[in-house]
Write a protein that holds these residues in place. Structure first.
Motif, mmCIF file in Angstrom:
data_model
loop_
_atom_site.group_PDB
_atom_site.id
_atom_site.type_symbol
_atom_site.label_atom_id
_atom_site.label_comp_id
_atom_site.label_asym_id
_atom_site.label_seq_id
_atom_site.Cartn_x
_atom_site.Cartn_y
_atom_site.Cartn_z
ATOM 1 N N LEU A 32 0.758 -1.110 0.069
ATOM 2 C CA LEU A 32 -0.129 0.029 -0.046
ATOM 3 C C LEU A 32 0.776 1.415 -0.016
ATOM 4 N N ARG A 33 2.081 0.881 0.680
ATOM 5 C CA ARG A 33 2.794 2.308 0.753
ATOM 6 C C ARG A 33 3.286 2.547 -0.666
ATOM 7 N N ARG A 34 3.773 1.725 -1.325
ATOM 8 C CA ARG A 34 4.380 1.983 -2.587
ATOM 9 C C ARG A 34 3.544 2.117 -3.712
ATOM 10 N N ARG A 35 2.441 1.808 -3.724
ATOM 11 C CA ARG A 35 1.136 2.304 -4.526
ATOM 12 C C ARG A 35 0.881 3.746 -4.175
ATOM 13 N N VAL A 36 0.735 4.003 -2.919
ATOM 14 C CA VAL A 36 0.638 5.602 -2.660
ATOM 15 C C VAL A 36 1.703 6.408 -3.020
ATOM 16 N N ARG A 40 1.196 9.455 -5.882
ATOM 17 C CA ARG A 40 1.812 10.679 -5.726
ATOM 18 C C ARG A 40 2.554 11.220 -6.853
ATOM 19 N N LYS A 41 3.427 10.451 -7.183
ATOM 20 C CA LYS A 41 4.347 10.586 -8.271
ATOM 21 C C LYS A 41 3.532 11.188 -9.542
ATOM 22 N N ARG A 42 2.568 9.962 -9.864
ATOM 23 C CA ARG A 42 1.539 10.392 -11.226
ATOM 24 C C ARG A 42 0.746 11.870 -11.049
ATOM 25 N N ARG A 43 0.666 12.071 -9.828
ATOM 26 C CA ARG A 43 -0.332 13.267 -9.656
ATOM 27 C C ARG A 43 0.791 14.654 -9.815
ATOM 28 N N GLU A 52 5.823 5.475 -14.089
ATOM 29 C CA GLU A 52 7.208 5.675 -14.015
ATOM 30 C C GLU A 52 7.453 4.243 -14.301
ATOM 31 N N PRO A 53 8.497 3.903 -15.272
ATOM 32 C CA PRO A 53 9.043 2.658 -15.623
ATOM 33 C C PRO A 53 9.791 1.962 -14.568
ATOM 34 N N GLY A 54 9.821 0.467 -14.270
ATOM 35 C CA GLY A 54 10.441 0.021 -13.224
ATOM 36 C C GLY A 54 9.904 -0.097 -11.990
ATOM 37 N N SER A 55 8.711 0.567 -11.849
ATOM 38 C CA SER A 55 7.977 0.606 -10.630
ATOM 39 C C SER A 55 7.463 -0.917 -10.323
ATOM 40 N N ALA A 66 -3.363 3.849 -15.718
ATOM 41 C CA ALA A 66 -4.023 4.733 -14.485
ATOM 42 C C ALA A 66 -4.680 6.220 -15.097
ATOM 43 N N PRO A 67 -5.509 6.540 -14.363
ATOM 44 C CA PRO A 67 -6.096 7.919 -14.858
ATOM 45 C C PRO A 67 -5.270 9.082 -14.790
ATOM 46 N N ARG A 68 -5.134 9.888 -16.056
ATOM 47 C CA ARG A 68 -4.332 11.181 -15.798
ATOM 48 C C ARG A 68 -5.021 12.292 -15.469
ATOM 49 N N VAL A 69 -4.146 12.786 -14.304
ATOM 50 C CA VAL A 69 -4.672 13.751 -13.449
ATOM 51 C C VAL A 69 -4.107 15.215 -14.086
#
Length: 423
Positions: A32-36, A40-43, A52-55, A66-69
């Motif tokens: 859950l922490r990694r997904r959060v 946050r980075k996508r936002r 982000e590649p390699g995630s 993922a939805p683009r914000v």
């Protein structure tokens, strides 16, 4: 290995009751922490940038997009997928009208009002220019008329011409209007008509004397007598050529000096018709410009019988007109003289078209009081004392028309000089 012998391998550690139960929740918390962190980075990324590649984030929604914000529209994090999020339409911003702010210290003008004020200023400037030009023109007219001293001419005529106050005023008024400017479209033609002895030749001599004095050049005044300059009617053509030459010389000299000449023609009723035609030709507009700037005075006894008849028929209408008469009598006499001028013009126009273009001035019959004044003036000129009783005795020797209690001399002042010479 024998069963009786003891085993030398280390024994496996025994799992406690909380071993496998603690690791599973820790791993869930880390996921859950990694997904959060990924969300946050996508936002923070601009719209259109990929994940982000390699995630190594794992989960049920890892393989889907993922939805683009956008940066301008903040969204609340939910676990819903991009398909389940409602589509939001962007709000349109209203355009506010720009309000023009004026400084408090400046004057506020509307554009239309400002244009009107400028037009009013130009209109006032134009009116001022026109008024200045008119005033300047009036001053120039006065300067041109002062050269001929018409006030002095009027006083001289009133002092020397007896019984013709209306004729004197009309002559001076016509001269004043004509001499107000030097540029004219046609010459001035004065025609003095009346019976014998009323003062036609005397008025012509006074005009010639006055213009010689004010113009300071006797060559600009021409006096032409039909009996003296053209006594033989058979030489009419020669007289016409001579008159044309003399008039041309006078007007050409006057134009060079920028003055208005005077041409006095006496006994015009004796001129041949060819000379009258030549005089009419001087008045035509197709003539040269210097012919338009001239004054012609025609002295004629033609129409004298009409003047006599009119005066006798209207003796009760205060004829001749006197300046000391009543206002009603003067108005009546002025109306009567206007009728006389109209009848004279109609009569003379049948004889020659020259009279149609002339300003006719009738000279009326003289009554007995005017004849007495003629005797006194002639006696003073000959060196005799102008005694009133003696002048009345000399006037009684003449013939008179007696109508409505008034006496009009038949020959006017024609015999005054002969009677005084007998003294």
């Amino acid at each position: 290995m024998d069963r009786g012998q003891p085993s030398l391998e280390p024994a496996a550690p025994a799992l406690g009751p909380s071993g496998p139960g603690v690791i599973a929740p820790v791993r869930a918390v880390l996921r859950l922490r990694r997904r959060v962190c990924v969300l946050r980075k996508r936002r923070l990324l601009p719209p259109g940038a990929g994940s982000e590649p390699g995630s190594g984030a794992a989960g049920p929604a890892q393989g889907s997009a993922a939805p683009r914000v956008g940066l301008g529209r903040p969204q609340v994090f939910t676990f819903d997928g991009p398909a389940e999020l409602p589509a939001r339409t962007p709000r349109r911003r209203r355009r506010r009208s720009r309000v023009v702010l004026y400084p408090e210290t400046s004057r506020k003008y509307q554009p239309r009002a400002e244009r009107q004020s400028r037009a009013q200023r130009f209109l006032l400037l134009l009116v001022a220019i026109v008024a200045f030009q008119v005033l300047n023109a009036i001053e120039n007219l006065d300067d041109n008329a002062l050269r001929y001293d018409l006030d002095g001419l009027e006083k001289a005529l009133q002092r020397s011409v007896f019984g013709q106050p209306a004729a004197v005023r009309r002559i001076v008024a016509l001269l004043r209007d004509y001499l107000a400017t030097h540029v004219h479209s046609r010459p001035l033609l004065l025609a003095l008509h009346g019976p014998s002895g009323v003062g036609k030749s005397h008025v012509g001599r006074l005009l010639a004397r006055h213009f010689r004095a004010v113009l300071e050049d006797g060559a600009l005044v021409l006096q032409y007598d039909a009996r003296h300059h053209c006594p033989d009617p058979r030489a009419a053509q020669d007289c016409r050529e001579e008159l044309a030459r003399r008039v041309a010389d006078v007007v050409a000299r006057a134009e060079a000096e920028e003055k208005t000449p005077l041409l006095v023609l006496d006994e015009v009723e004796l001129l041949p018709p060819t000379l009258l035609d030549e005089l009419l030709g001087f008045l035509q507009p197709q003539r040269s410009r210097h012919f338009h700037n001239a004054i012609y005075v025609l002295l004629s006894g033609a129409g004298g019988a009409e003047v006599t008849r009119f005066v006798l028929q209207n003796a009760s209408r205060a004829l001749p007109l006197r300046p000391d008469g009543a206002r009603g009598a003067r108005a009546t006499a002025a109306q009567a003289e206007e009728e006389l001028r109209a009848s004279l013009r109609a009569l003379l126009s049948r004889e020659h078209p020259l009279w149609q273009a002339a300003a006719i001035v009738p000279l009326l019959l003289l009554d007995r009081r005017d004849v007495v004044s003629c005797f006194r003036d002639e006696m003073a000129g000959e060196g005799f004392f102008p005694e009133q009783a003696r002048a009345e005795r000399l006037a009684a020797r003449l013939s008179y028309y007696r109508v409505a209690g008034r006496e009009f001399a038949v020959t006017g002042c024609k015999q005054v000089v002969a009677q005084v010479n007998l003294l």
